[in-house]
Write a protein that holds these residues in place. Structure first.
Motif, mmCIF file in Angstrom:
data_model
loop_
_atom_site.group_PDB
_atom_site.id
_atom_site.type_symbol
_atom_site.label_atom_id
_atom_site.label_comp_id
_atom_site.label_asym_id
_atom_site.label_seq_id
_atom_site.Cartn_x
_atom_site.Cartn_y
_atom_site.Cartn_z
ATOM 1 N N LEU A 1 16.491 35.224 27.843
ATOM 2 C CA LEU A 1 15.789 33.950 27.972
ATOM 3 C C LEU A 1 16.779 32.799 28.114
ATOM 4 O O LEU A 1 16.613 31.923 28.970
ATOM 5 N N SER A 2 17.832 32.815 27.337
ATOM 6 C CA SER A 2 18.872 31.792 27.446
ATOM 7 C C SER A 2 19.543 31.841 28.820
ATOM 8 O O SER A 2 19.733 30.808 29.466
ATOM 9 N N ALA A 3 19.888 33.043 29.272
ATOM 10 C CA ALA A 3 20.515 33.202 30.585
ATOM 11 C C ALA A 3 19.594 32.711 31.698
ATOM 12 O O ALA A 3 20.053 32.121 32.677
ATOM 13 N N SER A 4 18.290 32.932 31.544
ATOM 14 C CA SER A 4 17.356 32.524 32.600
ATOM 15 C C SER A 4 17.382 31.010 32.815
ATOM 16 O O SER A 4 17.211 30.539 33.938
ATOM 17 N N LYS A 5 17.624 30.256 31.761
ATOM 18 C CA LYS A 5 17.705 28.796 31.896
ATOM 19 C C LYS A 5 18.949 28.394 32.698
ATOM 20 O O LYS A 5 18.886 27.500 33.542
ATOM 21 N N ALA A 6 20.063 29.073 32.454
ATOM 22 C CA ALA A 6 21.277 28.821 33.240
ATOM 23 C C ALA A 6 21.097 29.295 34.685
ATOM 24 O O ALA A 6 21.547 28.627 35.623
ATOM 25 N N ILE A 7 20.427 30.420 34.868
ATOM 26 C CA ILE A 7 20.174 30.929 36.218
ATOM 27 C C ILE A 7 19.325 29.932 36.996
ATOM 28 O O ILE A 7 19.570 29.687 38.188
#
Length: 182
Positions: A30-36
């Motif tokens: 979920l955290s990575a998806s925000k950066a993606i």
């Protein structure tokens, strides 16, 4: 000097999170998806291609659009990520049967048709699909970039995978803010 023509490759972010260790990686995903999402917007603003490479949950009758819809209809982290990273009509996608986004997929042909020589790899999981894809990208002589904030992984395994990519020179590990500043 050859002009850099990048593509953003988003690996395995559409998931039902029903696999072993899913509970250990869900918050990282979920955290990575925000950066993606930040990276994807940058690529859109620059007019550079965005490519999704995802496994198909071993359902060989499912296509990518069905996979996205299944995740959007799910509960929890699956739906949150799918909502945040829902592909645009002009995005590209390949379904992959194994870890690397290159193995048994048309990704190399697509990148050649798009004229890309740099691949910015993000998604999950750092120590499996991301590492495999980066090694295969490097072996095909793409300039390969891994953005750590946009990569999901489990604790120390993520750190070790990123260190291995950097130490082996299979990928440049570049923090998101530095990548976005160019």
């Amino acid at each position: 000097m050859k002009k850099t023509t990048p593509a953003l490759l988003i690996v395995d972010m559409f998931s039902r999170f029903d696999f072993p260790e899913a509970d250990l990686i869900a918050s990282s995903a979920l955290s990575a998806s925000k950066a993606i999402a930040r990276l994807r917007q940058h690529f859109k603003d620059e007019g550079d291609p965005v490519i999704y490479a995802n496994d198909n949950f071993a359902n060989w009758q499912m296509d990518f659009k069905d996979l996205v819809q299944e995740c959007l209809a799910a509960d929890g982290v699956s739906a949150k990520i799918a909502t945040l990273l829902r592909p645009a009509p002009d995005d590209y996608f390949v379904l992959k049967p194994k870890h690397s986004a290159f193995l048994a997929t048309p990704l190399a042909v697509l990148l050649a048709k798009l004229g890309c020589n740099q691949l910015v790899v993000c998604g999950m999981a750092a120590d499996s699909c991301i590492a495999s894809t980066c090694f295969d990208s490097n072996s095909r002589e793409y300039e390969t970039v891994a953005v750590p904030e946009a990569i999901a992984g489990i604790g120390a395994r993520k750190a070790r995978a990123l260190q291995l990519l950097e130490d082996s020179q299979a990928a440049k590990v570049v923090p998101i803010d530095r990548y976005l500043l160019g």
